[in-house]
Design a protein around this motif. Sequence first.
Motif, PDB file in Angstrom:
ATOM      1  N   THR A 131       4.101  -0.323  -7.646  1.00 19.84           N
ATOM      2  CA  THR A 131       4.337  -0.281  -6.198  1.00 19.84           C
ATOM      3  C   THR A 131       5.527   0.626  -5.877  1.00 19.84           C
ATOM      4  N   ARG A 132       5.307   1.475  -4.899  1.00 21.91           N
ATOM      5  CA  ARG A 132       6.352   2.408  -4.436  1.00 21.91           C
ATOM      6  C   ARG A 132       6.373   2.374  -2.912  1.00 21.91           C
ATOM      7  N   GLY A 133       7.006   3.363  -2.345  1.00 25.15           N
ATOM      8  CA  GLY A 133       7.244   3.348  -0.906  1.00 25.15           C
ATOM      9  C   GLY A 133       6.024   3.429  -0.023  1.00 25.15           C
ATOM     10  N   SER A 134       4.916   3.965  -0.510  1.00 27.80           N
ATOM     11  CA  SER A 134       3.756   4.182   0.355  1.00 27.80           C
ATOM     12  C   SER A 134       3.029   2.891   0.733  1.00 27.80           C
ATOM     13  N   SER A 135       3.327   1.791   0.023  1.00 25.25           N
ATOM     14  CA  SER A 135       2.626   0.549   0.336  1.00 25.25           C
ATOM     15  C   SER A 135       3.559  -0.587   0.738  1.00 25.25           C
TER      16      SER A 135
ATOM     17  N   GLY B  64      -0.263  12.702  11.928  1.00 25.28           N
ATOM     18  CA  GLY B  64       1.088  12.268  12.256  1.00 25.28           C
ATOM     19  C   GLY B  64       1.411  10.861  11.797  1.00 25.28           C
ATOM     20  N   LEU B  65       0.748  10.388  10.726  1.00 21.00           N
ATOM     21  CA  LEU B  65       0.956   9.041  10.211  1.00 21.00           C
ATOM     22  C   LEU B  65       1.727   9.096   8.896  1.00 21.00           C
ATOM     23  N   ARG B  66       2.716   8.213   8.757  1.00 20.36           N
ATOM     24  CA  ARG B  66       3.557   8.206   7.567  1.00 20.36           C
ATOM     25  C   ARG B  66       3.228   7.008   6.689  1.00 20.36           C
ATOM     26  N   PRO B  67       2.859   7.245   5.414  1.00 15.45           N
ATOM     27  CA  PRO B  67       2.589   6.131   4.495  1.00 15.45           C
ATOM     28  C   PRO B  67       3.793   5.208   4.371  1.00 15.45           C
TER      29      PRO B  67
END
Length: 329
Positions: free
Chosen positions: A323-327, A258-261
């Motif tokens: 770099t994108r949304g996951s970091s 249930g964790l969102r990057p």
Amino acid sequence: MATINDVAVKAGVSTATVSRALNGKSTVDPALVARVLEAAAELGYQPNGPARNLRRQETAVLALIISDVENPFFTSIARGVEDVAHTVGYSVVLCNSDENPDKERRYIDVAIQERVAGVVLSPTGTATNVDLLAARGTPVVAVDRPLPEATDMVLVDTRHAAKEATAHLIAQGYERVGCITGPPGIRTADDRLAGYRDAMRAAKRRSSAKVVRRTGYRADGARQATTELLTQDERPDALLVANSTMAIGVLDALSGLGLRPGKDIGVVAFDDAPWTPLVSPPLSVVSQPAYEIGRIAAELLLARIADTTREPTTTTLNATLITRGSSRR
């Protein structure tokens, strides 16, 4: 059917220059080689490979032995090798070692038995031995991972890339950055862990063994490693992942927990696989120039086939952090 004369006219060079360029002779100016290759490709010119190699008792075939055919990084390398080889009349046989030294050795034996003209090899590890190829005089180019023997190599500076990716996670405000990398003894896995630790030291962060896991370069191992890391007391809030196949297992484990990057945990993975910008949020990656690795390796191998007296060279390419949304916080 295009002839060597047609290629010479289109490229604006002599037929002798065309012949030397297509056979990888080091005496030809690189700009002329590029012109000849472009002309040959446009005309669909195919040299008579079997006849050319008859005196050497070799086939006009290159063997490409890679570690994991399911990994898009290696398939891009294969495409680079094949594109160059096809231009000068060579075929490429693809062999998948599955990170298995015994399987790798069997493919090396097959390459010798079938008298291939040369081998492009991604070594499974430090146990890789190319002595039999050297004894027969079969040229070898190592890609992605080095060989201890003096041979041509095309590598990527993944230690620096891992340091940059980890520094990015730290700059985003993540406090406990962890690392999931490959097995000990595989140079890329060791280098990525070393780069992670370099960044942690530079930021004066403690690199705890509790937030590091080593596993096979597979999704299943990474899934298990992620679950272990994130169900312990001192769990990381960001992860550096050593390749895109492992990233699939990491993302699957995060979904199960249930964790969102990018919101609950930061994630950066090596290799810009085709799916990485399509997930939600898009995955931040360290993009390696896989096609270029294959292209350069094939050119080095063809040059080595043409002139076995050349000094071995090591080409080290750079990777790019995307770099994108996951970091991003």
